[in-house]
Scaffold this motif. Structure first.
Motif, PDB file in Angstrom:
ATOM      1  N   ARG A 131       0.814  -1.210   0.000  1.00  0.00           N
ATOM      2  CA  ARG A 131       0.000   0.000   0.000  1.00  0.00           C
ATOM      3  C   ARG A 131       0.854   1.269   0.000  1.00  0.00           C
ATOM      4  O   ARG A 131       0.333   2.375  -0.066  1.00  0.00           O
ATOM      5  CB  ARG A 131      -0.905   0.020   1.238  1.00  0.00           C
ATOM      6  CG  ARG A 131      -1.826  -1.185   1.362  1.00  0.00           C
ATOM      7  CD  ARG A 131      -2.586  -1.151   2.674  1.00  0.00           C
ATOM      8  NE  ARG A 131      -3.335  -2.384   2.909  1.00  0.00           N
ATOM      9  CZ  ARG A 131      -3.995  -2.661   4.019  1.00  0.00           C
ATOM     10  NH1 ARG A 131      -3.985  -1.776   5.027  1.00  0.00           N
ATOM     11  NH2 ARG A 131      -4.653  -3.793   4.165  1.00  0.00           N
ATOM     12  N   THR A 132       2.151   1.104   0.111  1.00  0.00           N
ATOM     13  CA  THR A 132       3.057   2.247   0.191  1.00  0.00           C
ATOM     14  C   THR A 132       3.571   2.612  -1.198  1.00  0.00           C
ATOM     15  O   THR A 132       4.226   1.801  -1.849  1.00  0.00           O
ATOM     16  CB  THR A 132       4.241   1.924   1.121  1.00  0.00           C
ATOM     17  OG1 THR A 132       3.737   1.532   2.399  1.00  0.00           O
ATOM     18  CG2 THR A 132       5.141   3.133   1.278  1.00  0.00           C
ATOM     19  N   PHE A 133       3.250   3.817  -1.651  1.00  0.00           N
ATOM     20  CA  PHE A 133       3.634   4.287  -2.992  1.00  0.00           C
ATOM     21  C   PHE A 133       3.406   3.194  -4.039  1.00  0.00           C
ATOM     22  O   PHE A 133       4.334   2.799  -4.761  1.00  0.00           O
ATOM     23  CB  PHE A 133       5.105   4.734  -3.004  1.00  0.00           C
ATOM     24  CG  PHE A 133       5.389   5.946  -2.162  1.00  0.00           C
ATOM     25  CD1 PHE A 133       4.675   7.126  -2.350  1.00  0.00           C
ATOM     26  CD2 PHE A 133       6.378   5.915  -1.184  1.00  0.00           C
ATOM     27  CE1 PHE A 133       4.932   8.243  -1.575  1.00  0.00           C
ATOM     28  CE2 PHE A 133       6.639   7.027  -0.398  1.00  0.00           C
ATOM     29  CZ  PHE A 133       5.907   8.197  -0.592  1.00  0.00           C
ATOM     30  N   PHE A 138       9.744   1.403  -7.991  1.00  0.00           N
ATOM     31  CA  PHE A 138      10.642   0.757  -7.032  1.00  0.00           C
ATOM     32  C   PHE A 138       9.889  -0.161  -6.083  1.00  0.00           C
ATOM     33  O   PHE A 138      10.417  -1.178  -5.628  1.00  0.00           O
ATOM     34  CB  PHE A 138      11.412   1.820  -6.248  1.00  0.00           C
ATOM     35  CG  PHE A 138      12.455   1.265  -5.306  1.00  0.00           C
ATOM     36  CD1 PHE A 138      13.449   0.414  -5.747  1.00  0.00           C
ATOM     37  CD2 PHE A 138      12.461   1.631  -3.963  1.00  0.00           C
ATOM     38  CE1 PHE A 138      14.423  -0.084  -4.878  1.00  0.00           C
ATOM     39  CE2 PHE A 138      13.423   1.148  -3.089  1.00  0.00           C
ATOM     40  CZ  PHE A 138      14.410   0.286  -3.551  1.00  0.00           C
ATOM     41  N   PHE A 139       8.623   0.185  -5.778  1.00  0.00           N
ATOM     42  CA  PHE A 139       7.857  -0.583  -4.794  1.00  0.00           C
ATOM     43  C   PHE A 139       6.788  -1.475  -5.418  1.00  0.00           C
ATOM     44  O   PHE A 139       6.033  -2.120  -4.693  1.00  0.00           O
ATOM     45  CB  PHE A 139       7.193   0.378  -3.792  1.00  0.00           C
ATOM     46  CG  PHE A 139       8.166   1.190  -2.998  1.00  0.00           C
ATOM     47  CD1 PHE A 139       9.007   0.592  -2.073  1.00  0.00           C
ATOM     48  CD2 PHE A 139       8.262   2.557  -3.180  1.00  0.00           C
ATOM     49  CE1 PHE A 139       9.917   1.342  -1.339  1.00  0.00           C
ATOM     50  CE2 PHE A 139       9.163   3.328  -2.452  1.00  0.00           C
ATOM     51  CZ  PHE A 139       9.987   2.706  -1.528  1.00  0.00           C
ATOM     52  N   GLY A 146      12.499  -3.144  -3.680  1.00  0.00           N
ATOM     53  CA  GLY A 146      11.924  -1.998  -2.983  1.00  0.00           C
ATOM     54  C   GLY A 146      11.101  -2.420  -1.777  1.00  0.00           C
ATOM     55  O   GLY A 146      11.247  -1.874  -0.677  1.00  0.00           O
ATOM     56  N   GLN A 147      10.237  -3.416  -1.973  1.00  0.00           N
ATOM     57  CA  GLN A 147       9.398  -3.892  -0.876  1.00  0.00           C
ATOM     58  C   GLN A 147      10.242  -4.558   0.214  1.00  0.00           C
ATOM     59  O   GLN A 147       9.945  -4.412   1.405  1.00  0.00           O
ATOM     60  CB  GLN A 147       8.334  -4.854  -1.400  1.00  0.00           C
ATOM     61  CG  GLN A 147       7.266  -4.178  -2.257  1.00  0.00           C
ATOM     62  CD  GLN A 147       6.034  -5.041  -2.451  1.00  0.00           C
ATOM     63  OE1 GLN A 147       5.917  -6.132  -1.906  1.00  0.00           O
ATOM     64  NE2 GLN A 147       5.088  -4.544  -3.237  1.00  0.00           N
ATOM     65  N   TYR A 151      10.427  -3.219   4.035  1.00  0.00           N
ATOM     66  CA  TYR A 151      10.161  -4.136   5.148  1.00  0.00           C
ATOM     67  C   TYR A 151      11.312  -4.113   6.152  1.00  0.00           C
ATOM     68  O   TYR A 151      11.097  -4.032   7.367  1.00  0.00           O
ATOM     69  CB  TYR A 151       9.947  -5.556   4.624  1.00  0.00           C
ATOM     70  CG  TYR A 151       9.934  -6.590   5.718  1.00  0.00           C
ATOM     71  CD1 TYR A 151       8.786  -6.803   6.487  1.00  0.00           C
ATOM     72  CD2 TYR A 151      11.082  -7.328   6.030  1.00  0.00           C
ATOM     73  CE1 TYR A 151       8.782  -7.728   7.519  1.00  0.00           C
ATOM     74  CE2 TYR A 151      11.090  -8.244   7.065  1.00  0.00           C
ATOM     75  CZ  TYR A 151       9.939  -8.452   7.812  1.00  0.00           C
ATOM     76  OH  TYR A 151       9.932  -9.345   8.835  1.00  0.00           O
ATOM     77  N   ASN A 152      12.535  -4.183   5.659  1.00  0.00           N
ATOM     78  CA  ASN A 152      13.698  -4.230   6.547  1.00  0.00           C
ATOM     79  C   ASN A 152      13.794  -2.986   7.430  1.00  0.00           C
ATOM     80  O   ASN A 152      14.054  -3.075   8.630  1.00  0.00           O
ATOM     81  CB  ASN A 152      14.982  -4.367   5.728  1.00  0.00           C
ATOM     82  CG  ASN A 152      15.148  -5.752   5.122  1.00  0.00           C
ATOM     83  OD1 ASN A 152      14.512  -6.708   5.560  1.00  0.00           O
ATOM     84  ND2 ASN A 152      16.000  -5.867   4.117  1.00  0.00           N
ATOM     85  N   VAL A 153      13.587  -1.804   6.823  1.00  0.00           N
ATOM     86  CA  VAL A 153      13.697  -0.552   7.584  1.00  0.00           C
ATOM     87  C   VAL A 153      12.609  -0.476   8.652  1.00  0.00           C
ATOM     88  O   VAL A 153      12.872  -0.139   9.816  1.00  0.00           O
ATOM     89  CB  VAL A 153      13.608   0.668   6.641  1.00  0.00           C
ATOM     90  CG1 VAL A 153      13.497   1.966   7.445  1.00  0.00           C
ATOM     91  CG2 VAL A 153      14.826   0.728   5.724  1.00  0.00           C
TER      92      VAL A 153
END
Length: 356
Positions: A131-133, A138-139, A146-147, A151-153
């Motif tokens: 749901r993010t951008f 990239f996502f 990107g995903q 997730y990692n961050v």
């Protein structure tokens, strides 16, 4: 009828998605943004001169930045308000946020959080990733780079600060940062923002009950009543309160609700001057649309407050208007009033906003 066999040497057409300069999929519209002509030679040369000035100011890898800020703070402020060159944005964001120092002081910490720790928020993060951008290349790929980085961050931060954990709006903040820097750099910039490396800590935006969001909405409401009294009266008549349209302004610092090119310009100033720019921009867009908004009934008013016209989203028009607004004293007074009304709030919620 014989089927034509595909020869191994036949070329298979590759469909390359059309994206704008920021990486978002282009919409097939005739919007003014889409019809902009390419830069003229004069404009290109002007941009190149601007980049050269910035490179001189920043130095190699940021080596000259602190010295320049100390010597010429007003020049730095003016240039940031005009917009950081996109090619230098990620580096400058790290320098002005204090995240570079956090990274250098904590070697190996990010890897530890990502690889060796588990988070209670992992399922929620996975659910929200797509749901993010969603329109950014990239996502877009499910489980793509990107995903995975996003997730990692988010997982790392939810472990680093278990009291805050993870809230959905954090994805847009982390996602925006990842478009300009590495995972580890994005993580430490998120830490710098929420823990207050330079400005007041903003973790209250994401704590249980969103205490800092509640404070900011109260302050925005007071600003509207003071600076735009007719609109404030109309909002009261139509039973409109800031939580109906402005919560995402604060939770994502406009990265969710405003066009990306405008959000970037706001982030440039936000990281340097603090959260006060969120109030200034919010008040400026309401001021710009004032005459139209006061004519609208409830349903149309809600729609208009979530879908501002393209001319109101022009950074070269909106931001100078925002910079001209004097709100520091009013924000301090309304914060004091809010704290009186909510005496049980933790002390770190809503430290004094940076003066304009």
């Amino acid at each position: 009828m014989e089927k034509k066999e595909l020869d191994e040497h036949d070329e298979v057409p590759i469909v390359v998605p059309k994206v704008d300069k920021f990486g978002f999929l282009k919409q097939e519209t005739n919007s003014p943004e889409g019809l902009k002509r390419s830069k003229s030679a004069i404009e290109f040369e002007r941009e190149e001169r601007r980049i050269r000035k910035w490179r001189k100011m920043v130095g190699v890898g940021g080596s000259d930045w602190n010295h320049y800020v100390w010597r010429k703070p007003h020049v730095v402020k003016r240039r940031i308000r005009k917009g950081i060159p996109d090619c230098l944005r990620g580096l400058v964001w790290q320098l002005i946020s204090g995240s570079r120092e956090l990274l250098l002081m904590n070697p190996g910490v990010y890897e530890q959080l990502v690889v060796y720790e588990t988070s209670a928020s992992e399922i929620d993060i996975i659910r929200d990733i797509s749901r993010t951008f969603p329109s950014h290349i990239f996502f877009q790929q499910r489980h793509g780079p990107g995903q995975r980085s996003l997730y990692n961050v988010l997982k790392a931060y939810s472990v680093y600060d278990r009291e805050v954990g993870y809230v959905q709006g954090m994805g847009f903040v982390a996602g925006l940062l990842l478009l300009y820097m590495s995972e580890e750099d994005a993580f430490w910039l998120l830490v710098a923002l929420l823990k207050g490396a330079v400005h007041a800590p903003m973790e209250g935006l994401y704590m249980v009950g969103l205490p800092l969001v509640q404070q900011y909405l109260f302050q925005l409401d007071q600003l509207v009543k003071e600076h735009l009294p007719k609109l404030g009266e109309h909002f009261a008549k139509e039973m409109i309160n800031p939580s109906m349209y402005a919560s995402q302004w604060f939770i994502t610092v406009f990265s969710y609700s405003f066009p990306f090119h405008l959000a970037l310009r706001i982030w440039d100033v936000f990281l340097f001057e603090g959260a006060i720019i969120i109030f200034k921009v919010g008040l400026a867009v309401l001021k710009y649309c004032h005459d139209d908004l006061i004519k609208l009934p409830f349903e149309k008013l809600i729609y208009a407050l979530r879908n501002f016209p393209a001319d109101a989203m022009n950074p070269d028009m909106l931001l100078p208007m925002a910079y001209s607004l004097k709100v520091s004293k009013s924000l301090d007074e309304s914060k004091e009033e809010y704290m009186k009304q909510n005496k049980n709030l933790p002390n770190e919620v809503g430290q004094k906003l940076q003066p304009s």
